[in-house]
Design a protein around this motif. Structure first.
Motif, PDB file in Angstrom:
ATOM      1  N   THR A 109      58.316 109.283   5.363  1.00  0.00           N
ATOM      2  CA  THR A 109      57.414 108.177   5.630  1.00  0.00           C
ATOM      3  C   THR A 109      56.075 108.682   6.149  1.00  0.00           C
ATOM      4  O   THR A 109      55.027 108.198   5.746  1.00  0.00           O
ATOM      5  N   LEU A 110      56.119 109.669   7.040  1.00  0.00           N
ATOM      6  CA  LEU A 110      54.874 110.221   7.571  1.00  0.00           C
ATOM      7  C   LEU A 110      54.055 110.861   6.452  1.00  0.00           C
ATOM      8  O   LEU A 110      52.842 110.669   6.366  1.00  0.00           O
ATOM      9  N   TYR A 111      54.726 111.605   5.593  1.00  0.00           N
ATOM     10  CA  TYR A 111      54.008 112.253   4.502  1.00  0.00           C
ATOM     11  C   TYR A 111      53.428 111.220   3.536  1.00  0.00           C
ATOM     12  O   TYR A 111      52.312 111.374   3.045  1.00  0.00           O
ATOM     13  N   ASN A 112      54.181 110.152   3.269  1.00  0.00           N
ATOM     14  CA  ASN A 112      53.665 109.089   2.386  1.00  0.00           C
ATOM     15  C   ASN A 112      52.445 108.416   3.009  1.00  0.00           C
ATOM     16  O   ASN A 112      51.491 108.079   2.305  1.00  0.00           O
ATOM     17  N   THR A 113      52.490 108.226   4.314  1.00  0.00           N
ATOM     18  CA  THR A 113      51.341 107.648   5.013  1.00  0.00           C
ATOM     19  C   THR A 113      50.147 108.577   4.901  1.00  0.00           C
ATOM     20  O   THR A 113      49.021 108.133   4.637  1.00  0.00           O
ATOM     21  N   TYR A 114      50.391 109.870   5.075  1.00  0.00           N
ATOM     22  CA  TYR A 114      49.314 110.841   4.925  1.00  0.00           C
ATOM     23  C   TYR A 114      48.771 110.831   3.499  1.00  0.00           C
ATOM     24  O   TYR A 114      47.554 110.892   3.288  1.00  0.00           O
ATOM     25  N   GLN A 115      49.658 110.762   2.507  1.00  0.00           N
ATOM     26  CA  GLN A 115      49.208 110.750   1.109  1.00  0.00           C
ATOM     27  C   GLN A 115      48.320 109.548   0.818  1.00  0.00           C
ATOM     28  O   GLN A 115      47.314 109.677   0.114  1.00  0.00           O
ATOM     29  N   LEU A 116      48.686 108.376   1.325  1.00  0.00           N
ATOM     30  CA  LEU A 116      47.846 107.198   1.135  1.00  0.00           C
ATOM     31  C   LEU A 116      46.481 107.434   1.773  1.00  0.00           C
ATOM     32  O   LEU A 116      45.454 107.175   1.165  1.00  0.00           O
ATOM     33  N   PHE A 117      46.478 107.947   3.005  1.00  0.00           N
ATOM     34  CA  PHE A 117      45.217 108.239   3.686  1.00  0.00           C
ATOM     35  C   PHE A 117      44.386 109.234   2.875  1.00  0.00           C
ATOM     36  O   PHE A 117      43.206 109.003   2.627  1.00  0.00           O
ATOM     37  N   ALA A 118      45.000 110.328   2.456  1.00  0.00           N
ATOM     38  CA  ALA A 118      44.280 111.384   1.735  1.00  0.00           C
ATOM     39  C   ALA A 118      43.725 110.867   0.414  1.00  0.00           C
ATOM     40  O   ALA A 118      42.590 111.198   0.035  1.00  0.00           O
ATOM     41  N   LEU A 119      44.495 110.056  -0.295  1.00  0.00           N
ATOM     42  CA  LEU A 119      44.045 109.519  -1.574  1.00  0.00           C
ATOM     43  C   LEU A 119      42.735 108.749  -1.415  1.00  0.00           C
ATOM     44  O   LEU A 119      41.741 109.023  -2.081  1.00  0.00           O
ATOM     45  N   TYR A 120      42.740 107.772  -0.505  1.00  0.00           N
ATOM     46  CA  TYR A 120      41.554 106.938  -0.333  1.00  0.00           C
ATOM     47  C   TYR A 120      40.424 107.680   0.375  1.00  0.00           C
ATOM     48  O   TYR A 120      39.251 107.484   0.040  1.00  0.00           O
ATOM     49  N   ALA A 121      40.760 108.527   1.329  1.00  0.00           N
ATOM     50  CA  ALA A 121      39.719 109.296   2.025  1.00  0.00           C
ATOM     51  C   ALA A 121      39.003 110.229   1.060  1.00  0.00           C
ATOM     52  O   ALA A 121      37.780 110.377   1.120  1.00  0.00           O
ATOM     53  N   ASN A 122      39.742 110.853   0.162  1.00  0.00           N
ATOM     54  CA  ASN A 122      39.125 111.737  -0.832  1.00  0.00           C
ATOM     55  C   ASN A 122      38.253 110.945  -1.816  1.00  0.00           C
ATOM     56  O   ASN A 122      37.176 111.396  -2.194  1.00  0.00           O
TER      57      ASN A 122
END
Length: 184
Positions: free
Chosen positions: A1-14
């Motif tokens: 779950t933490l990694y999925n949250t990070y992936q969502l953040f990274a996707l939009y932040a990038n």
């Protein structure tokens, strides 16, 4: 779950080029949902610190897991998803505030959980810091343990949000019982 949250953040932040170079949005100017999760994060810092002081790593891990699963992912990210979709040039600090808040939560969780999951949390921390260079440290294990910021605690807001979460859960339970589909 933490990694999925990070992936969502990274996707939009990038996509938006977020690199935490912007001026920090003051907490009192952030939306209530941001102030709530920051307050919950500070409550988590206090709780985890107490568990570490009592040599209770299992309780510390469960507190972190509950925060990430129930508060950060299932509540904050779900309610804020549309904020990440907004146009960056809409003139408000709403999207920037969402990025800064989620970044702070993920980074703090990485530091809090580093004694339990040293390699994963270090990779998560380095992935965050690689783009932003917000921390002067190259490893999560060189960071100081987060300290409670009492001025960021808002117990009344946390209580109101707990009531909202319970009401939402009850409504979803009724929908499930009556076999009414939920559309997000």
């Amino acid at each position: 779950t933490l990694y999925n949250t990070y992936q969502l953040f990274a996707l939009y932040a990038n996509l938006d080029g977020f690199n935490y170079s912007e001026v920090e949005v003051p907490l009192n100017e952030r939306p209530e949902i941001d102030r709530w999760i920051i307050s919950k994060l500070n409550s988590l810092i206090k709780e985890v610190d107490n568990h570490w002081a009592e040599y209770e790593p299992t309780k510390a891990a469960r507190a972190i897991q509950d925060f990430v699963s129930e508060q950060l992912s299932n509540w904050y990210v779900r309610l804020c998803r549309r904020r990440f979709w907004k146009q960056s040039n809409d003139g408000s600090n709403d999207k920037l505030s969402a990025y800064q808040t989620l970044y702070t939560c993920i980074e703090t969780v990485a530091v809090l959980g580093s004694p339990i999951a040293p390699f994963f949390m270090d990779q998560l921390f380095m992935d965050l810091n690689r783009i932003t260079s917000k921390s002067p440290f190259n490893s999560v294990h060189h960071c100081s343990f987060p300290t409670l910021k009492k001025n960021e605690l808002d117990r009344a807001l946390e209580s109101r949000m707990t009531i909202a979460q319970r009401l939402s859960s009850l409504a979803l339970g009724l929908r499930k019982k009556e076999k009414i589909r939920v559309r997000q």
